[in-house]
Design a protein around this motif. Sequence first.
Motif, PDB file in Angstrom:
ATOM      1  N   LEU A 190       0.743  -0.969   0.008  1.00 54.75           N
ATOM      2  CA  LEU A 190      -0.125  -0.066  -0.030  1.00 54.75           C
ATOM      3  C   LEU A 190       0.818   1.317   0.148  1.00 54.75           C
ATOM      4  O   LEU A 190       0.658   2.192  -0.693  1.00 54.75           O
ATOM      5  CB  LEU A 190      -0.788   0.044   1.283  1.00 54.75           C
ATOM      6  CG  LEU A 190      -2.288  -0.961   0.963  1.00 54.75           C
ATOM      7  CD1 LEU A 190      -2.898  -0.849   2.588  1.00 54.75           C
ATOM      8  CD2 LEU A 190      -3.026  -0.724  -0.045  1.00 54.75           C
ATOM      9  N   LYS A 191       1.697   1.310   0.749  1.00 52.21           N
ATOM     10  CA  LYS A 191       2.900   2.335   0.815  1.00 52.21           C
ATOM     11  C   LYS A 191       3.619   2.640  -0.531  1.00 52.21           C
ATOM     12  O   LYS A 191       3.687   3.706  -1.165  1.00 52.21           O
ATOM     13  CB  LYS A 191       3.984   2.314   1.692  1.00 52.21           C
ATOM     14  CG  LYS A 191       3.399   2.317   3.138  1.00 52.21           C
ATOM     15  CD  LYS A 191       4.641   2.060   4.336  1.00 52.21           C
ATOM     16  CE  LYS A 191       3.959   2.491   5.798  1.00 52.21           C
ATOM     17  NZ  LYS A 191       5.024   1.935   6.736  1.00 52.21           N
ATOM     18  N   GLN A 192       3.835   1.375  -1.161  1.00 54.38           N
ATOM     19  CA  GLN A 192       4.425   1.415  -2.707  1.00 54.38           C
ATOM     20  C   GLN A 192       3.434   1.907  -3.766  1.00 54.38           C
ATOM     21  O   GLN A 192       3.660   2.727  -4.535  1.00 54.38           O
ATOM     22  CB  GLN A 192       5.147   0.191  -3.038  1.00 54.38           C
ATOM     23  CG  GLN A 192       6.158  -0.122  -1.953  1.00 54.38           C
ATOM     24  CD  GLN A 192       7.437   0.640  -2.567  1.00 54.38           C
ATOM     25  OE1 GLN A 192       7.830   1.520  -1.758  1.00 54.38           O
ATOM     26  NE2 GLN A 192       8.084   0.427  -3.738  1.00 54.38           N
ATOM     27  N   PHE A 193       2.331   1.523  -3.499  1.00 54.33           N
ATOM     28  CA  PHE A 193       1.225   2.082  -4.310  1.00 54.33           C
ATOM     29  C   PHE A 193       0.856   3.586  -4.206  1.00 54.33           C
ATOM     30  O   PHE A 193       0.675   4.488  -5.182  1.00 54.33           O
ATOM     31  CB  PHE A 193      -0.199   1.223  -4.141  1.00 54.33           C
ATOM     32  CG  PHE A 193      -1.324   1.857  -4.924  1.00 54.33           C
ATOM     33  CD1 PHE A 193      -1.714   1.508  -6.109  1.00 54.33           C
ATOM     34  CD2 PHE A 193      -2.142   2.841  -3.986  1.00 54.33           C
ATOM     35  CE1 PHE A 193      -2.763   2.093  -6.893  1.00 54.33           C
ATOM     36  CE2 PHE A 193      -3.480   3.374  -4.981  1.00 54.33           C
ATOM     37  CZ  PHE A 193      -3.750   2.841  -6.261  1.00 54.33           C
ATOM     38  N   LYS A 194       1.302   4.021  -2.954  1.00 48.52           N
ATOM     39  CA  LYS A 194       0.697   5.491  -2.715  1.00 48.52           C
ATOM     40  C   LYS A 194       1.964   6.218  -3.244  1.00 48.52           C
ATOM     41  O   LYS A 194       1.643   7.427  -3.911  1.00 48.52           O
ATOM     42  CB  LYS A 194       0.903   5.732  -1.080  1.00 48.52           C
ATOM     43  CG  LYS A 194       0.927   7.268  -0.708  1.00 48.52           C
ATOM     44  CD  LYS A 194       0.968   7.476   0.782  1.00 48.52           C
ATOM     45  CE  LYS A 194       1.105   8.774   1.263  1.00 48.52           C
ATOM     46  NZ  LYS A 194      -0.083   9.539   1.059  1.00 48.52           N
ATOM     47  N   GLU A 195       3.302   5.800  -3.208  1.00 45.70           N
ATOM     48  CA  GLU A 195       4.351   6.374  -3.833  1.00 45.70           C
ATOM     49  C   GLU A 195       4.202   6.689  -5.365  1.00 45.70           C
ATOM     50  O   GLU A 195       4.322   7.532  -6.044  1.00 45.70           O
ATOM     51  CB  GLU A 195       5.648   5.849  -3.368  1.00 45.70           C
ATOM     52  CG  GLU A 195       6.047   5.977  -1.912  1.00 45.70           C
ATOM     53  CD  GLU A 195       7.349   5.319  -1.644  1.00 45.70           C
ATOM     54  OE1 GLU A 195       7.862   4.771  -2.532  1.00 45.70           O
ATOM     55  OE2 GLU A 195       7.569   5.188  -0.556  1.00 45.70           O
ATOM     56  N   PHE A 196       3.792   5.311  -5.833  1.00 51.89           N
ATOM     57  CA  PHE A 196       3.532   5.031  -7.358  1.00 51.89           C
ATOM     58  C   PHE A 196       2.558   6.264  -7.818  1.00 51.89           C
ATOM     59  O   PHE A 196       2.740   7.061  -8.961  1.00 51.89           O
ATOM     60  CB  PHE A 196       3.253   3.834  -7.664  1.00 51.89           C
ATOM     61  CG  PHE A 196       3.024   3.422  -8.935  1.00 51.89           C
ATOM     62  CD1 PHE A 196       3.965   3.166 -10.048  1.00 51.89           C
ATOM     63  CD2 PHE A 196       1.724   3.515  -9.527  1.00 51.89           C
ATOM     64  CE1 PHE A 196       3.993   2.875 -11.381  1.00 51.89           C
ATOM     65  CE2 PHE A 196       1.704   3.251 -10.885  1.00 51.89           C
ATOM     66  CZ  PHE A 196       2.507   3.021 -11.843  1.00 51.89           C
ATOM     67  N   ILE A 197       1.339   5.976  -7.144  1.00 50.43           N
ATOM     68  CA  ILE A 197       0.377   6.876  -7.942  1.00 50.43           C
ATOM     69  C   ILE A 197       0.659   8.440  -7.785  1.00 50.43           C
ATOM     70  O   ILE A 197      -0.113   9.184  -8.531  1.00 50.43           O
ATOM     71  CB  ILE A 197      -1.215   6.361  -7.375  1.00 50.43           C
ATOM     72  CG1 ILE A 197      -2.277   6.929  -8.197  1.00 50.43           C
ATOM     73  CG2 ILE A 197      -1.392   6.744  -6.080  1.00 50.43           C
ATOM     74  CD1 ILE A 197      -2.217   6.677  -9.689  1.00 50.43           C
ATOM     75  N   GLU A 198       1.222   8.695  -6.631  1.00 52.33           N
ATOM     76  CA  GLU A 198       1.370  10.072  -6.170  1.00 52.33           C
ATOM     77  C   GLU A 198       2.380  10.771  -7.132  1.00 52.33           C
ATOM     78  O   GLU A 198       2.513  11.982  -7.529  1.00 52.33           O
ATOM     79  CB  GLU A 198       1.627  10.389  -4.791  1.00 52.33           C
ATOM     80  CG  GLU A 198       0.546  10.204  -3.821  1.00 52.33           C
ATOM     81  CD  GLU A 198       0.533  10.430  -2.532  1.00 52.33           C
ATOM     82  OE1 GLU A 198      -0.197  10.270  -1.564  1.00 52.33           O
ATOM     83  OE2 GLU A 198       1.963  10.619  -1.903  1.00 52.33           O
ATOM     84  N   HIS A 199       3.233   9.892  -7.404  1.00 54.43           N
ATOM     85  CA  HIS A 199       4.294  10.391  -8.134  1.00 54.43           C
ATOM     86  C   HIS A 199       3.838  10.702  -9.685  1.00 54.43           C
ATOM     87  O   HIS A 199       4.316  11.502 -10.385  1.00 54.43           O
ATOM     88  CB  HIS A 199       5.773   9.326  -8.191  1.00 54.43           C
ATOM     89  CG  HIS A 199       6.892   9.635  -9.182  1.00 54.43           C
ATOM     90  ND1 HIS A 199       6.804   9.261 -10.433  1.00 54.43           N
ATOM     91  CD2 HIS A 199       7.834  10.558  -9.042  1.00 54.43           C
ATOM     92  CE1 HIS A 199       7.872   9.851 -10.931  1.00 54.43           C
ATOM     93  NE2 HIS A 199       8.605  10.566 -10.241  1.00 54.43           N
ATOM     94  N   GLU A 200       3.284   9.749 -10.247  1.00 59.24           N
ATOM     95  CA  GLU A 200       2.616   9.572 -11.645  1.00 59.24           C
ATOM     96  C   GLU A 200       1.657  10.815 -11.732  1.00 59.24           C
ATOM     97  O   GLU A 200       1.557  11.402 -12.740  1.00 59.24           O
ATOM     98  CB  GLU A 200       1.908   8.151 -11.971  1.00 59.24           C
ATOM     99  CG  GLU A 200       2.976   6.964 -11.894  1.00 59.24           C
ATOM    100  CD  GLU A 200       3.902   7.052 -13.317  1.00 59.24           C
ATOM    101  OE1 GLU A 200       3.389   7.701 -14.375  1.00 59.24           O
ATOM    102  OE2 GLU A 200       5.021   6.578 -13.035  1.00 59.24           O
TER     103      GLU A 200
END
Length: 212
Positions: A128-138
Amino acid sequence: MSSKVEKRIVVDVPVGTAYNQWTQFEDFPRFMGGVESVTQLSDNRLKWVAHIAGVRRHWEATIVEQIPDRRIEWASTEGARNSGAVEFSDAGGNKTQLSLTLDYQPEGMVEKVGDLLHVVARQAEHDLKQFKEFIEHEGHATGAWRESAPTSEPSASNRYAHLFDQTGGLVDLEGESDGTADGEIHSAAERKGHKPDDGGAIPPLSGNLGDR
């Protein structure tokens, strides 16, 4: 006995963006640790390959419910027995809360529920933390699937139930039933002289839902 994990996180993107990204199942390895690949076999069938507790697992799963911007639920049909759901809710200020539930059943005596629960919980939190970083960066989803997928399979909590069971688990699977809706309410002898009511016929399952 099963291992159930529940995790939540708030991501700094609108609900639609978070949901759209989660529908891109083949992108899961980009932010899910241990997931080697996810292959879309059809609109509602997925093939997974992942490493869980250091062991390479593979399974096929069916999407049993998909409601745009609200919920996606899946359950395995072959291989490692597991199920899960993710729910999306507006957290205000163009933010989204994701609520993830995972249920993984240990295989035999080799896997201990307590140990497995710890591993799955830690991995879910990391993902979930990785998803957060991924979508917020994109800042935007890599794709989108906006169609609803009504439940055409048993729910994850009872995914091994009989398709036409209307008896709360008391359906006759070994006796005279022929596995049809008519067969669950009429004996073999009764069916010989029973003419189905066309008005109450069960419609055929829907076909292709479209491309993702």
